[in-house]
Motif scaffolding. Sequence first.
Motif, PDB file in Angstrom:
ATOM      1  N   GLN A 456       0.839  -1.205   0.000  1.00 18.42           N
ATOM      2  CA  GLN A 456       0.000   0.000   0.000  1.00 18.42           C
ATOM      3  C   GLN A 456       0.874   1.254   0.000  1.00 18.42           C
ATOM      4  OE1 GLN A 456      -2.618   0.213   3.350  1.00 18.42           O
ATOM      5  NE2 GLN A 456      -3.747   1.983   2.589  1.00 18.42           N
ATOM      6  N   GLN A 457       1.928   1.218   0.792  1.00 22.76           N
ATOM      7  CA  GLN A 457       2.816   2.384   0.858  1.00 22.76           C
ATOM      8  C   GLN A 457       3.657   2.516  -0.406  1.00 22.76           C
ATOM      9  OE1 GLN A 457       4.886   1.367   4.449  1.00 22.76           O
ATOM     10  NE2 GLN A 457       3.468   2.513   5.782  1.00 22.76           N
ATOM     11  N   HIS A 459       2.702   1.705  -3.454  1.00 20.70           N
ATOM     12  CA  HIS A 459       1.842   2.072  -4.596  1.00 20.70           C
ATOM     13  C   HIS A 459       0.710   2.967  -4.103  1.00 20.70           C
ATOM     14  CE1 HIS A 459       3.766  -0.979  -7.205  1.00 20.70           C
ATOM     15  NE2 HIS A 459       3.829  -1.705  -6.098  1.00 20.70           N
ATOM     16  N   PRO A 460       1.038   4.160  -3.685  1.00 17.45           N
ATOM     17  CA  PRO A 460       0.006   5.046  -3.115  1.00 17.45           C
ATOM     18  C   PRO A 460      -1.051   5.475  -4.127  1.00 17.45           C
ATOM     19  CG  PRO A 460       2.069   6.234  -3.447  1.00 17.45           C
ATOM     20  CD  PRO A 460       2.362   4.804  -3.729  1.00 17.45           C
ATOM     21  N   ASP A 461      -0.708   5.422  -5.432  1.00 13.36           N
ATOM     22  CA  ASP A 461      -1.669   5.867  -6.440  1.00 13.36           C
ATOM     23  C   ASP A 461      -2.615   4.758  -6.869  1.00 13.36           C
ATOM     24  OD1 ASP A 461      -0.449   8.336  -6.369  1.00 13.36           O
ATOM     25  OD2 ASP A 461       0.971   7.813  -7.978  1.00 13.36           O
ATOM     26  N   GLU A 462      -2.361   3.526  -6.451  1.00 16.14           N
ATOM     27  CA  GLU A 462      -3.207   2.391  -6.821  1.00 16.14           C
ATOM     28  C   GLU A 462      -4.161   2.070  -5.680  1.00 16.14           C
ATOM     29  OE1 GLU A 462      -3.254   0.918  -9.705  1.00 16.14           O
ATOM     30  OE2 GLU A 462      -1.592   2.078 -10.548  1.00 16.14           O
ATOM     31  N   GLY A 644       0.143  -2.695 -11.380  1.00 20.37           N
ATOM     32  CA  GLY A 644      -0.144  -1.649 -12.347  1.00 20.37           C
ATOM     33  C   GLY A 644      -1.345  -2.015 -13.201  1.00 20.37           C
TER      34      GLY A 644
END
Length: 659
Positions: A456-457, A459-462, A644
């Motif tokens: 989670q940290q 990939h903050p944008d996902e 992604g």
Amino acid sequence: MSGTSEGPAPAADLGRSAITESDGSLPPRATDPPGTSYPGTGATRTGTGAAHTGADRSAGAAGAGVAAYRSAFATAPLAMAVVDAEGLVVSANGSLGTLLGAGPDTLAGCAAADLVDLASDAGTWHAYREVLRGRQPRLRCTRRLKRADGHSLWAQVTVEPLDDSGDGGGLLLSVTDVSARRELQARLRHLQMHDPVTRLPNRALFFERLTGALEAESYEHGGTGRIGLCYLDLDGFKAVNDTHGHRVGDRLLAAVAERLTRCAEEAAGPRSGVPLVARLGGDEFALLVEDSTGTDQLADLAQAVLTALQPPFELLDRRLSVTASVGVVERHTADTTPTALMQAADTTLYWAKADGRARWTLFDPERNATRMTRQALAATLRPAIERGEFALEYQPLVGMEDGRVRGVEALIRWNHPQFGLLAPNRFIALAEEDGSIVPLGRWILRTACTQARRWQQAHPDEPPIFVSVNVAVRQVWDSDLVADVARTLEETGLAPHLLQLELTESAVMGSAGRPLEVLRALSDMGVHIAIDDFGTGYSNLAYLSRLPVSVLKLDGAFVRGFQYDAVTPGADDVKGASSLANPADEVIVEAMVQLAHRLGLSVTAECVETSDQATRLRRIGCDTGQGWLYSRPVAPDRISALLGPAGPGGAGIQAVGKP
């Protein structure tokens, strides 16, 4: 001699005082002058210095002593004989003649070794010869002697020199009848070595025979060099004792012993003889076959035992039936030990019990190797947790509509130092049995939540993905699962809705009391509850409405039964897929998906291996899919590559995820 002393007595007189004659007179002495008379003796010392009457008395006394010795020897109750340096009897007394059933005069000139059987074994014969030569002070042994009338007796034989010089001047042979003592010892040994209830050989005698059979070199005596064992245990004997009492139980054991003895007598072979039947304790019996001819012989014996026990037993106005489980072991004597043989027999008996009882089971080395591996794993499970030998891999759960990774299932692996990388099916059941699933489960929960938070940290944008962790029912009972989950979420910083706990259908079926309370508390916390392998257990849909469940994971058997066109290369679970095609499976899956959605539950399909399966599941309305089409279980860093955007139809994640 006066009663008073005028001075010290001469030295010669001091010595004479110790040899005063019985009539109070003194014997002649060399210092007395000729013509001295000796009162009470009738002797007068002459000029030659000799007292003739005293010498005659000495010779007479010696002759009387020899006669006394001969009389004592002849009439002594101890059987004796004088043996010369060549080993021949010079004279024997009456007791020896009586003991051997022969006249003492007839024994003279006989070889002593033949009379008392000293040449029957090399060790005794050598020792006897050493005594004859004066090189050994004594020989003592026990012999079984045969009398002239044909009767036998046990005797203790002693051979020793007549004097201490050891110069070959003759030997004394003495023989003591110890038959009564031997008979008493035999009786005591029989009581010690036999079971009082069944009168069979007990455990001590059984192991004595077993040890002797394994140590004997039977090849040299025409034997087979093999040994066999039927180790049996009565099924449900405790219930007989509890219901009818120990008196009836003992009668039953005795009756079983009689039938086993008959079986052994009927199974006697030309080589192996009659098997030894023994009671090892409780309701355990053993039939030992020395010089066995192979597994067929032991299998026949085991089947004969089961057949013999089938007819009911009539005991004390009661009609009782009993069965037995039999473990059968047969092997070369050179390849085993008493301990190894009994361990194999005990293991095989356990298999017979586990396989349904009332049967015999043959020892299987491969099955035993699996058992030994299982025991080795069980013994090292807890230390392995402390040593950090476990690791987690993660398999994606992919949205059927957009092909994006929605979550992952944490799957544990054991990097065993001896057996290599082990999948959970090799050790999870063991962990549940011995309770180590509780500390192991805590480690899995903490490790998975920590990793989910890292993704989670990173990939903050996902959209954050959830992590699904399997929970054993013993964790619910033996630990405070709610407290463990709450503490883990707080320490790792993972949101409750990003944690999913999976329990099998059979584990949650009929949940009540503590399990139901735990599930509700976790659900109230925001944690998702999923039922794993749904559709293969009790398949009772009624409980879904009262359990705090949010996800159903359909068992892969339904997905494999779909009709599809192609099989993904390397998908081992799909081998022969076209022959497994079942149109009904797709109908059942569709019905379960619709029912789950009506209840507000989402559905995950397991074992999705082909794009055709994925297409059909997407059309049915399945929410997420899991399987090799998307990815095998992989290390955490491989999951990052899947977070992604995916290509159309999930092709992107398939291309990245499959090895």
